[in-house]
Scaffold this motif. Structure first.
Motif, short mmCIF file in Angstrom:
data_model
loop_
_atom_site.label_atom_id
_atom_site.label_comp_id
_atom_site.label_asym_id
_atom_site.label_seq_id
_atom_site.Cartn_x
_atom_site.Cartn_y
_atom_site.Cartn_z
N SER A 11 -1.90 -4.90 0.04
CA SER A 11 -1.85 -3.71 -0.81
C SER A 11 -3.28 -3.41 -1.25
O SER A 11 -4.13 -4.30 -1.28
CB SER A 11 -0.97 -3.97 -2.03
N HIS A 12 -3.53 -2.14 -1.61
CA HIS A 12 -4.89 -1.83 -2.04
C HIS A 12 -5.26 -2.60 -3.30
O HIS A 12 -6.41 -3.02 -3.46
CB HIS A 12 -5.07 -0.33 -2.30
N GLN A 13 -4.32 -2.79 -4.19
CA GLN A 13 -4.58 -3.55 -5.41
C GLN A 13 -5.10 -4.94 -5.08
O GLN A 13 -6.12 -5.39 -5.61
CB GLN A 13 -3.30 -3.66 -6.23
N SER A 28 -6.23 -8.82 11.33
CA SER A 28 -5.92 -9.04 12.73
C SER A 28 -4.78 -8.11 13.14
O SER A 28 -3.61 -8.36 12.83
CB SER A 28 -5.52 -10.50 12.96
N ILE A 29 -5.13 -7.00 13.80
CA ILE A 29 -4.13 -5.97 14.14
C ILE A 29 -4.37 -5.48 15.57
O ILE A 29 -4.60 -4.30 15.81
CB ILE A 29 -4.18 -4.80 13.14
N ALA A 30 -4.30 -6.38 16.52
CA ALA A 30 -4.62 -6.07 17.91
C ALA A 30 -3.77 -4.95 18.48
O ALA A 30 -4.29 -4.04 19.15
CB ALA A 30 -4.49 -7.33 18.76
N CYS A 93 -3.34 -1.53 7.63
CA CYS A 93 -3.97 -2.55 6.78
C CYS A 93 -3.68 -2.31 5.30
O CYS A 93 -3.96 -3.16 4.46
CB CYS A 93 -5.48 -2.57 6.99
N GLY A 94 -3.15 -1.12 4.99
CA GLY A 94 -2.83 -0.79 3.61
C GLY A 94 -3.69 0.33 3.05
O GLY A 94 -3.69 0.57 1.84
N VAL A 95 -4.43 1.02 3.90
CA VAL A 95 -5.32 2.10 3.46
C VAL A 95 -4.55 3.41 3.40
O VAL A 95 -4.15 3.97 4.44
CB VAL A 95 -6.53 2.24 4.40
N ASN A 96 -4.34 3.93 2.21
CA ASN A 96 -3.60 5.17 1.98
C ASN A 96 -4.50 6.38 2.27
O ASN A 96 -5.61 6.48 1.76
CB ASN A 96 -3.10 5.21 0.53
N ARG A 97 -4.00 7.31 3.09
CA ARG A 97 -4.81 8.45 3.51
C ARG A 97 -5.15 9.41 2.37
O ARG A 97 -6.17 10.09 2.40
CB ARG A 97 -4.09 9.23 4.62
#
Length: 282
Positions: A11-13, A28-30, A93-97
Motif C-alpha cells: 500500500s502507498h502508506q 518483483s513483478i516479471a 505495485c500499489g501506485v495510484n494513478r
C-alpha cells in the motif's frame, strides 16, 4: 548485510513509511513488466540496428553510437504505448494513478568504454535527487532492460542516509542548466551539471549495488545518495528511471529527512498526474 527488501506490492502508506525511513525496496513483478520490457527492447533494437545493442562499441564508432543512442532515448520518451505499459505495471505495485505524479520516464544508457561516456549517455556522479527538486516526498523507481551484473548496476550509499555531504545546492541553478543544455550541440557533454553535485569524496566501501534482473524494479526515497556504477563490464547498461510524488505525502509533509540540502524552492512544476498528465499544482 543485504539492505534490500523484496515485495510484489505494498500500500502507498506502507511504501512511504518504509522508504522515508531509508529502506531500499525491490518489487518483483516479471509478468506485469513483460509487455513493457518487450516493447522497450523492440524499440532499442530497431533504432540501434545491430544484433546486440549492449555491445554497441564493437559495431559502431563513437559519433554513430551517440546519434543512435540519442535517437533511441528520444523515441522511448515519445512512445505513448511504452508509457502506458509501464504505468500499468507500476499500478500493480500499489501506485495510484490519481494520487501520484511523475516527472519523466527516461531510458538511460551507460557505456562500458570511457570514450563513449559523454553527452546524454554520460554516467551520473554522486547526488541525491532531492538536491534538484527540493521535494522530500519524492520517490525514485529504477529498473534494467537486460540482465545486470553488479559491476554495471546503479550505486547506492545507504550509510549516507543521515550523513551530511558537502554539495552545490546553495548555488546550483536549474534555469542555467536549461540554458547550457540548449546551447550545447547534440552528443556533446553539457558543461553545467544537470543537478547539484557532491563536493567531497564519497566512501566507495559504503556502496551497495543491486543485481537486478528484468522484471524487478528498485524503489528508494530520492533523498538516498546514489549515482551510476562505473561500468567495468564488456556490455553497455540499458535502464529506465522515473520519479514520483504522492499528493497526500506532499500535503501532509510526509517525506525523507533533509540532512544537507540548501535548496528551498520545490520544483512541483516538473510533475504531471499519471492519470491524465495534469500539472501538479498546490
Amino acid at each position: 548485510m543485504d539492505p534490500f527488501h523484496t515485495y510484489t506490492a505494498l500500500s502507498h502508506q506502507e511504501l512511504g513509511d518504509r522508504l522515508f525511513q531509508g529502506e531500499l525496496i525491490i518489487f518483483s513483478i516479471a509478468d506485469e513488466l513483460a509487455p513493457f520490457l518487450n516493447r522497450t527492447k523492440q524499440l532499442i533494437n530497431k533504432h540501434f540496428g545491430i544484433p546486440d545493442p549492449q555491445k554497441a562499441h564493437l559495431a559502431l564508432d563513437e559519433p554513430t553510437y551517440a546519434a543512435r543512442a540519442s535517437e533511441t532515448m528520444t523515441a522511448f520518451e515519445r512512445d505513448p504505448e511504452i508509457k502506458s505499459l509501464f504505468f500499468s505495471a507500476l499500478e500493480t505495485c500499489g501506485v495510484n494513478r490519481e494520487e501520484n505524479f511523475y516527472d519523466r520516464l527516461v531510458l538511460r544508457i551507460v557505456p562500458c568504454v570511457t570514450s563513449y561516456d559523454k553527452g546524454r549517455q554520460a554516467s551520473v556522479k554522486h547526488h541525491r535527487d532531492t538536491w534538484g527538486s527540493n521535494i522530500d516526498s519524492q520517490i525514485n523507481w529504477w529498473l534494467p532492460i537486460f540482465p545486470l551484473r553488479k559491476a554495471r548496476s546503479i550505486a547506492l550509499y545507504p550509510d549516507y542516509w543521515n550523513k551530511k555531504v558537502a554539495n552545490t545546492t546553495s548555488d546550483w541553478s536549474f534555469s542555467r542548466y536549461l540554458a547550457e543544455k540548449k546551447a550545447t550541440p547534440s552528443g556533446e557533454k553539457i558543461a553545467y551539471p544537470s543537478s547539484p553535485q557532491a563536493l567531497e569524496s564519497i566512501d566507495e566501501q559504503a556502496c551497495f549495488t543491486p543485481e537486478l534482473q528484468p522484471g524487478e524494479i528498485l524503489t528508494f526515497a530520492s533523498a538516498h545518495l546514489h549515482g551510476s556504477k562505473f561500468n567495468l563490464t564488456d556490455k553497455f547498461r540499458f535502464s529506465v528511471e522515473i520519479r514520483t510524488v504522492n499528493i497526500h505525502d506532499v500535503k501532509h509533509g510526509k517525506g525523507a529527512p533533509n540532512v544537507d540540502n540548501a535548496g528551498n524552492v520545490p520544483m512541483y512544476q516538473w510533475f504531471k498526474q499519471i492519470k491524465d498528465d495534469k500539472k501538479l499544482v498546490l
